[in-house]
Design an enzyme around this catalytic site. Structure first.
Site, mmCIF file in Angstrom:
data_model
loop_
_atom_site.group_PDB
_atom_site.id
_atom_site.type_symbol
_atom_site.label_atom_id
_atom_site.label_comp_id
_atom_site.label_asym_id
_atom_site.label_seq_id
_atom_site.Cartn_x
_atom_site.Cartn_y
_atom_site.Cartn_z
ATOM 1 C CB THR A 32 -6.457 -9.296 -0.301
ATOM 2 O OG1 THR A 32 -5.470 -10.049 0.402
ATOM 3 C CG2 THR A 32 -6.985 -8.191 0.581
ATOM 4 N N GLY A 71 -0.382 -8.460 -6.101
ATOM 5 C CA GLY A 71 0.780 -7.920 -6.797
ATOM 6 C C GLY A 71 0.759 -8.255 -8.275
ATOM 7 C CD GLU A 315 2.222 -13.949 3.546
ATOM 8 O OE1 GLU A 315 1.494 -14.848 3.991
ATOM 9 O OE2 GLU A 315 2.322 -13.686 2.327
#
Lengths: 554, 554
Positions: A32, A71, A315
């Site tokens: 992303t 993350g 997701e």
């Protein structure tokens, strides 16, 4: 690097990877971007191949191109799998993954050309250091491009091999796992807490002069909680059905047969969207149904909500996913109408639609074939109506994309109706299979009816629209629905006990097995740092001077 | 003590009160108990009058009786207004308020017999020390009972004077203020942030080959945000109407005329419930519509939600309030049917209900008289249907309370329909009044239509149920609704700019006036303590040993 590839594409999460005897690295999956999430083709990060050095040069040319959200990127990861537009000799070959070392293994400082940090506080998941990543002329060797499906040869030749379709399957697996492991259990936990609390909490008199009544004995409280309980069970049974479907798909895919992929992709996308939507809303309904105490973190409910709320976005954003499901459905409807074969989950589109519900008594609405048929009818009608509008717009001269755009609200509706039908159907089929255990079957059948009728009760317009059911039948259905609330109420506590969460897992002062709500709230509150830290610094620093000097001297 | 009384009953919040030249106290309004919120009559704290000492002795006889939630009680307040069951000579006189000193003015330690502390972390409002309070034989002088309406004389005689009805009016004022000052502005802020962001954020191509489109140009994004914008405006105009109604009521009450109280109470209860429900859901819709970035606290959106979520519970739990509105409506319907006069807000119940909507073209649905009449029709039908069920149950032998209980789901529905009708009606009337300013009127009329049609679109069953509108008319209405989305889209940014929030007030990286979303997100994230604190303690303490020793040695 094969092992990293496997880990990354299967799990899409950071991983500890032993590198050599005395070192290991921590990887982050950097996809992303600040300005691009859902639309991967729009990524702006570039990886340009330099033939003379046999390296890729990675750049984030503007702020919106920086990686944002991955993350473990913020403070921990040493390496990242960075997704970037591949350029060879000035030509763009689309997005590919590259392994990039982003921090030193010796002192953890950012690698040359790398700017990396934490994206700041979030609604939840603050224990995870979601991060940002800027790259300025960061060079990695040619071997660092993950090359199972595409490779760049030493002379700059781009070679494609195998099928990229497998990537879709990875997305499907992640979604199916996430629904089983995270989304549905979260709703189950919230139901457990709220239902247990609602048989301890008493409020007002149902009958004048009586003891105050348990709040779960109020019809309005039943109407909030019991359909959510039924939803948790409905999704549980649907998960079993899905897992079987995906196991079958997996076996086929291992034999290089990708035929089932479009159906699996459409199905898992739609289900992901409606599961996360219903479960998120359901958890919040449970929280609110616990009144003021549901607002305390000691109830365990707020964090269930704030965690699960993220699932509507990650997701795959739900609206985007539902439109992907809708695109598949429109295609299948066309195929069905022209007599071509269609995949099993849309086979129902080939049959003629029923005209009218023939129910004459409220009890008929408890029959699975009655409500399953009603959902099937609506799924066909809503999809057909959206597809007809689409066709009419195209025939009247609109371009395909413009026509699609003007139908999206109705197409989303159609995708939801399709998924809702399947959940009701799979629930009814699961009830059938419980035939060996009459007591359990009866209980679960009530839940199945409650789930189905709650859906009708909440969307009567869908069923009334073309006269499939009449207003009188809606009244019968409502009567049956309200009857079911009182029936399921009796089994509500065993039905949540059956989820079998430990007190430690629930971590809720309201939802423990022993029902000692007030004692536990008091005990847990006493342990709050604001009670145990002495002296009271807020008093010493701020209140004491005010109290003892009077406001007049401020 | 008169001044404390005035402050407490008007505001129900803690207050600084100058006590003498060199001291002041901080008071907390201690009403809610651990086991009792909404049902004040159920309070378990007792205040027993002791004639010989001329004191009240206060006790919380069990854990569920302790005061729980009062603001500023946890670590700050020196005094509390404690609500307790008054006992004189063994007889209970119901709940009354007593001033109790709970902490020393010298060292802030709990007063004798007092146990006091903080109730722990909450979903928001962690800057407020909501607290608990246990009382064991705490004695206060007779004068400490707040005695505007009731007094205990020295000999233990209980004297009632004035009207207690005024207490209802205080609740009404608090609710009306809360809607104007907190609830509606929060939705306005969320709309401002989400709509501004949606004209900066681009995602996917609407037309193949074009630049990525602004997400507000997608019908599905319009369908999420623009009805919320319309709702904010609808509630804004309804607030104006309400404020006028309450000013009128206030003038009457000052002349000891309490006739309007039941209507004002029912109306404000119902509006509080639907405002908080719609605004809370609307804020979350706005947050989700901002995708991943809406999950970051830097967007400003999560805290708008977690704050506002409390409003569904405080100042009256919504379901309880809606049932109070419903009780009033059922009573008025009976009066209207028997030809008795009814208050203005329910005068519409006296007229015969219309039979069928006569619309033949989608544009007709843009006429205020068409949609206002449709809402009126549904409000009458749903209420009449609930009242008929209630009556039938009583006539078939059910006791009144049992019959009521069995109708509560439908009664809540009726109360909502009543309120929704009024909001649509007041919005349409406000549009009329803008006649002097044609440009603004046109814009606001579109919003009004959008609000009304969105309500029909989302609840078509209510309108289809008895054939008031047909399926074909629903299709016309839907077409008009979707047209309005595209029309209001054009004015969306000026319509949120008109709320005139400063960047400082919004405190959102997504919603600033200049639209510099990505730059601001990056700047704000860089300032995060996890980026500015050096060295990185998590690395030093935990990661470094792992990286440098390899996982194999763990």
């Amino acid at each position: 690097m094969e092992s990293i590839l496997a880990l990354s594409t299967d799990e899409q999460t950071a991983k500890w990877i032993p590198l050599a005897e005395n070192y290991c690295i921590l990887g982050s999956y950097a996809q992303t971007e600040l300005g691009h999430g859902t639309y991967i083709r729009g990524f702006e990060t570039t990886a340009t191949f330099n033939i003379s050095t046999q390296e890729f040069v990675l750049n984030t040319p503007k702020i919106s191109a920086m990686k944002w959200w991955p993350g473990e990127l913020g403070r921990s990861a040493t390496h990242a799998v960075v997704f970037a537009q591949l350029y060879i000799k000035g030509k763009c070959y689309g997005v590919h993954p590259f392994i990039v070392q982003i921090r030193s293994l010796h002192d953890h400082s950012p690698a040359p050309g790398v700017t990396v940090g934490d994206i700041g506080p979030k609604m939840e998941f603050n224990h995870i250091d979601n991060g940002y990543l800027l790259l300025r002329d960061v060079r990695v060797p040619r071997e660092n491009m993950l090359s199972r499906f595409c490779e760049v040869l030493a002379d700059g030749t781009y070679v494609k091999r195998g099928s990229e379709k497998i990537n879709y399957f990875n997305m499907i697996i992640i979604r199916v796992k996430m629904l089983s492991n995270e989304v549905v259990p979260t709703l189950m936990k919230a139901c457990t807490i709220a239902i247990r609390y609602s048989v301890v909490r008493r409020q007002c008199e149902l009958k004048p002069g009586d003891q105050e009544a348990k709040i779960l004995d109020y019809q309005t409280q039943q109407q909030k909680l019991l359909p959510m309980l039924a939803t948790a069970y409905a999704f549980h049974f649907m998960n079993q059905y899905m897992n079987e479907l995906f196991s079958k798909g997996y076996r086929e895919i291992k034999q290089r047969n990708f035929d089932s992929l479009p159906e699996l992709h459409a199905f898992s996308s739609g289900l992901k969207a409606i599961y996360t939507e219903h479960c998120t809303a359901g958890v919040e309904t449970c929280r609110k149904a616990c009144g003021g105490h549901g607002y305390s973190l000691l109830s365990g409910l707020p964090s269930l909500y704030t965690r699960l709320a993220a699932s509507c976005t990650y997701e795959g954003e739900n609206t985007v996913l539902l439109l992907q499901t809708a695109r598949f459905l429109v295609k299948c409807l066309g195929a069905a109408h022209s007599g071509q074969p269609v995949p099993p989950s849309v086979a129902y589109l080939s049959a003629a639609n029923s005209e009218r519900c023939l129910v004459r008594d409220k009890r008929d609405f408890l029959q699975p074939d009655v409500y399953v048929e009603a959902y099937r009818h609506v799924a066909i009608r809503v999809l057909s109506s959206a597809a007809a509008k689409l066709q009419a717009l195209v025939q009247s001269g609109a371009e395909q994309h413009e026509a699609w755009h003007q139908c999206t609200v109705q197409l989303v509706h159609a995708a939801k109706a399709h998924c809702h039908y399947h959940v009701v159907k799979s629930f009814a089929e699961a009830v059938e299979k419980l035939g060996q255990e009459a007591g359990i079957q009866r209980m679960i059948k009530h839940l199945c009816g409650l789930f189905a009728l709650h859906g009708i009760f909440s969307n009567t317009g869908d069923f009334l629209h073309d006269g499939y059911i009449s207003g009188d039948q809606v009244d019968m259905m409502t009567a049956s629905y309200l009857d079911l609330l009182a029936i399921v109420r009796k089994d509500a506590v065993p039905l949540v006990d059956a989820f079998d969460f430990t007190d430690e897992t629930l971590n809720s002062a309201l939802g423990s097995y022993d029902g000692q709500v007030y004692r536990r709230l008091y005990q847990w509150a006493q342990r709050s740092p604001s009670n145990t830290k002495q002296p009271n610094q807020a008093y010493e620093n701020y209140l004491k001077p005010l109290f003892q000097n009077g406001l007049s001297k401020l």
